[in-house]
Design a protein around this motif. Structure first.
Motif, PDB file in Angstrom:
ATOM      1  N   PHE A 137     -94.613 -14.098 -75.107  1.00 31.98           N
ATOM      2  CA  PHE A 137     -94.490 -12.805 -75.795  1.00 31.98           C
ATOM      3  C   PHE A 137     -94.889 -12.956 -77.272  1.00 31.98           C
ATOM      4  O   PHE A 137     -95.717 -12.200 -77.800  1.00 31.98           O
ATOM      5  CB  PHE A 137     -93.043 -12.296 -75.731  1.00 31.98           C
ATOM      6  CG  PHE A 137     -92.668 -11.612 -74.446  1.00 31.98           C
ATOM      7  CD1 PHE A 137     -93.378 -11.834 -73.291  1.00 31.98           C
ATOM      8  CD2 PHE A 137     -91.594 -10.744 -74.391  1.00 31.98           C
ATOM      9  CE1 PHE A 137     -93.028 -11.217 -72.099  1.00 31.98           C
ATOM     10  CE2 PHE A 137     -91.234 -10.107 -73.213  1.00 31.98           C
ATOM     11  CZ  PHE A 137     -91.945 -10.359 -72.075  1.00 31.98           C
ATOM     12  N   CYS A 141     -98.213 -11.518 -79.297  1.00 30.01           N
ATOM     13  CA  CYS A 141     -98.016 -10.575 -80.401  1.00 30.01           C
ATOM     14  C   CYS A 141     -98.536 -11.170 -81.711  1.00 30.01           C
ATOM     15  O   CYS A 141     -99.161 -10.477 -82.519  1.00 30.01           O
ATOM     16  CB  CYS A 141     -96.542 -10.223 -80.562  1.00 30.01           C
ATOM     17  SG  CYS A 141     -95.892  -9.224 -79.242  1.00 30.01           S
ATOM     18  N   VAL A 145    -101.298  -9.999 -84.494  1.00 35.46           N
ATOM     19  CA  VAL A 145    -101.107  -9.949 -85.952  1.00 35.46           C
ATOM     20  C   VAL A 145    -102.272 -10.646 -86.662  1.00 35.46           C
ATOM     21  O   VAL A 145    -102.824 -10.123 -87.643  1.00 35.46           O
ATOM     22  CB  VAL A 145     -99.769 -10.619 -86.355  1.00 35.46           C
ATOM     23  CG1 VAL A 145     -99.668 -10.769 -87.862  1.00 35.46           C
ATOM     24  CG2 VAL A 145     -98.590  -9.809 -85.839  1.00 35.46           C
ATOM     25  N   LEU A 187     -92.384 -13.568 -85.656  1.00 37.69           N
ATOM     26  CA  LEU A 187     -92.839 -13.977 -84.322  1.00 37.69           C
ATOM     27  C   LEU A 187     -93.093 -15.476 -84.271  1.00 37.69           C
ATOM     28  O   LEU A 187     -92.749 -16.166 -83.315  1.00 37.69           O
ATOM     29  CB  LEU A 187     -94.131 -13.227 -83.954  1.00 37.69           C
ATOM     30  CG  LEU A 187     -93.985 -11.726 -83.724  1.00 37.69           C
ATOM     31  CD1 LEU A 187     -95.351 -11.065 -83.727  1.00 37.69           C
ATOM     32  CD2 LEU A 187     -93.286 -11.468 -82.402  1.00 37.69           C
TER      33      LEU A 187
END
Lengths: 418, 52
Positions: A137, A141, A145, A187
């Motif tokens: 995940f 993500c 970015v 993240l």
């Protein structure tokens, strides 16, 4: 013919020379792509993995590129959140390196899952009890970015920037970049940590098993810390290599020394924590599970104490000390040695945590499971390197990656003209 | 992935994992939407040269 695309005032090699370089590296890339297709169409019999040894060389490469790609999130955090303004001179390149590292990591995962068409299963049928789900995940993500952080640089290409919408889009993206950078740091903290956490909860593998804080083993924090510490070393190393190939100074000494200093302190604090962790594991955790330290470093033809000393002392303590000491940090030779040792150190750490844990025997009748990767594994591991070289070459040629380039090379260019 | 997916369960694991996932996606989506809309607005209104 491509002069119109090259940043204004910048000097680049002739297009045919550039293309020859791209074709040579492209051939290596195609070799890797061929090996990748073999793995997809013929399966894991193309590798030297077996029932003992479930991790291929590319999994080490995956963790290594994620670690060295950590320079992007950490530099972004320093630049956009902590407002270390001098890093503006290297942030574009750090983002490009991070983009290459994370796209490579996703590519390697696509090879590893065997059937890439089922890659979406990890999101749709997620196992929410798995740290690897969190890794997937966060990795996906964070790659989004990095793409967002890379886009303004592409939009600033001389021709693209003439389109008013793209010009305004780049400007507006710069305006809210702190939000994206903060999201990226959040993240990155979790996925780097989770990669370490995976090793730390392996109860059946005493070499990797660690105690920790609540659900987080110490390795969770050490992985995040090491990525933030050694990632900037990789950014500086690639910058140095690019400067050597182009024959130009691309980033000012002030910026390089600043990033090297920050990296040095991060490495030093990390390596102190790593030494404490190793001592506690060697004298408390492993003995409590019935193992002596010598069990992990003897009775085999490859893994001796040398790997522990190389990782912790030679590639941890030494670069840390070289970079926090002003005289060695500001000396180009010792600084370069330190950043090379740092990059080797974090790659060696990931090797140990991915491959050595699989090799160590865990049952009394077991033997060491040493393995030599097949050529397909080697080719798929070199594939991201070739891809990275091509992307950096194209970005350097056509995008305004280094804001100081003209200023730093002005006198040399003037001298050449005279 | 979504509450209407047959594997979905209203437990702490799904809430944390997917909460965090959609939180991150939302920030990126809202951020990019803002940038696109603002860029379109600036283009239509022909805002002058904007340096950064």
């Amino acid at each position: 013919m491509d002069d119109a695309l090259i940043p204004e005032g910048a000097k680049r090699c002739a297009f045919p020379i550039f293309m020859i370089g791209i074709i040579i590296v492209g051939a290596v890339l195609l070799w890797g792509v061929y090996a990748m297709f073999l793995c997809w169409f013929k399966g894991l019999n193309q590798t030297n993995m077996n029932d003992y040894y479930g991790f291929a060389l590319w999994i080490w490469a995956d963790l290594a590129v994620i670690a060295v790609g950590g320079g992007a999130f950490f530099t972004g955090l320093l630049k956009y959140i902590f407002k270390v303004d001098d890093l503006k001179n290297i942030i574009n390149f750090a983002v490009i390196i991070g983009f290459i590292c994370y796209s490579s990591a996703l590519l390697i995962l696509a090879i590893d899952i065997g059937q890439p068409l089922r890659g979406w299963f990890i999101f749709w049928h997620a196992n929410v009890h798995s740290m690897l789900t969190e890794v997937a995940f966060c990795l996906s993500c964070y790659f989004a970015v990095l793409t967002i952080e890379f886009i303004p640089n592409i939009l600033e290409n001389r021709q693209v920037n003439k389109v008013p919408f793209f010009h305004h889009l780049a400007h507006n993206m710069h305006g809210v970049m702190a939000v994206f950078a903060a999201t990226g740091a959040f993240l990155s903290f979790f996925h780097q940590g989770s990669l370490g956490g995976v090793a730390g909860v392996m109860f059946g593998r005493p070499f990797a098993y660690r105690e920790g804080l609540l659900i987080w083993p110490w390795t969770f924090f050490l992985f995040t810390w090491s990525a933030a510490a050694f990632g900037p070393c990789f950014t500086l190393l690639v910058t140095k290599i690019t400067e050597m190939i182009t024959g130009k100074k691309l980033v000012g000494d002030k910026t390089v020394n600043l990033l090297a200093k920050i990296s040095g302190w991060m490495i030093t604090t990390y390596i102190i924590a790593k030494i404490i962790d190793t001592i506690y594991w060697a004298f408390v955790t492993a003995p409590s599970m019935g193992f002596k330290l010598g069990h992990f470093y003897s009775n085999n033809g490859f893994y001796g104490y040398w790997i522990l000393i190389t990782e912790v002392i030679l590639c941890g303590v030494v670069p840390g000390l070289l970079l926090i000491n002003k005289s060695t940090r500001e000396n180009p030779a010792t600084r370069t040695i330190a950043i090379i040792l740092g990059v080797i150190g974090v790659c060696l750490n990931r090797w140990v945590m991915v491959l050595q844990i699989m090799a160590v025997p865990v049952l009394s009748f077991d033997t060491w499971a040493l393995y030599i990767p097949s050529w397909q594994e080697v080719a798929t591991t070199i594939l991201p390197v070739a891809y990275g070289i091509i992307l950096i070459a194209v970005a350097y040629r056509y995008l305004p990656v280094f804001p100081q380039e003209l200023e730093l090379n002005e006198s040399a260019d003037t001298a050449a003209q005279n | 992935m979504f509450p209407f997916c047959f594997e979905w369960a209203w437990d702490i694991g799904h809430s944390i994992f997917f909460g965090g996932f959609w939180y991150a996606i939302s920030i990126l989506g809202v951020g990019m939407t803002y940038c696109f809309l603002k860029a379109a607005y600036d283009t239509v209104n022909d805002k002058g040269d904007s340096h950064h």
